[in-house]
Design a protein around this motif. Structure first.
Motif, mmCIF file in Angstrom:
data_model
loop_
_atom_site.group_PDB
_atom_site.id
_atom_site.type_symbol
_atom_site.label_atom_id
_atom_site.label_comp_id
_atom_site.label_asym_id
_atom_site.label_seq_id
_atom_site.Cartn_x
_atom_site.Cartn_y
_atom_site.Cartn_z
ATOM 1 N N LYS A 62 0.644 8.386 -29.993
ATOM 2 C CA LYS A 62 0.712 7.269 -29.049
ATOM 3 C C LYS A 62 2.067 7.250 -28.331
ATOM 4 C CE LYS A 62 -0.215 2.328 -28.791
ATOM 5 N NZ LYS A 62 -0.534 1.110 -29.543
ATOM 6 N N GLY A 66 2.526 7.725 -24.298
ATOM 7 C CA GLY A 66 3.298 6.793 -23.486
ATOM 8 C C GLY A 66 4.417 7.482 -22.729
ATOM 9 N N HIS A 69 2.873 9.182 -19.713
ATOM 10 C CA HIS A 69 2.562 8.197 -18.675
ATOM 11 C C HIS A 69 3.830 7.766 -17.946
ATOM 12 C CE1 HIS A 69 -1.703 7.308 -18.716
ATOM 13 N NE2 HIS A 69 -1.690 7.471 -20.036
#
Length: 87
Positions: A62, A66, A69
């Motif tokens: 995760k 992130g 992104h």
């Protein structure tokens, strides 16, 4: 081995050796400046801080998702990070 063959081998070998030697010296100078992996070192420091200092367990996938992104959002308004499910 005739002198023609020796001259041909020499003509091919000298530029290759010169290229390798010059590239080795230039590569060593670039690595000595420390700028090559500076951003990767910062990224490693941030990930280490996240893994070592968060109270709750951290999902590394995760965190990396992130980070990707955030990287794509910082490029320009038309850029986006697509994961496997979005492709």
């Amino acid at each position: 081995m005739t002198s023609r063959v020796r001259a041909a081998i020499l003509a091919v070998s000298l530029p290759v050796l010169a290229f390798a030697g010059i590239g080795g010296f230039l590569g060593r100078d670039a690595a000595a400046q420390g700028g090559t992996y500076q951003h990767l070192k910062i990224f490693e420091d941030v990930v280490t801080l996240i893994l070592n200092n968060y109270v709750e367990p951290v999902d590394v996938d995760k965190v990396m998702h992130g980070a990707m992104h955030g990287l794509a959002d910082g490029l320009d308004p038309d850029s986006a990070y697509l994961d496997v499910r979005q492709m």
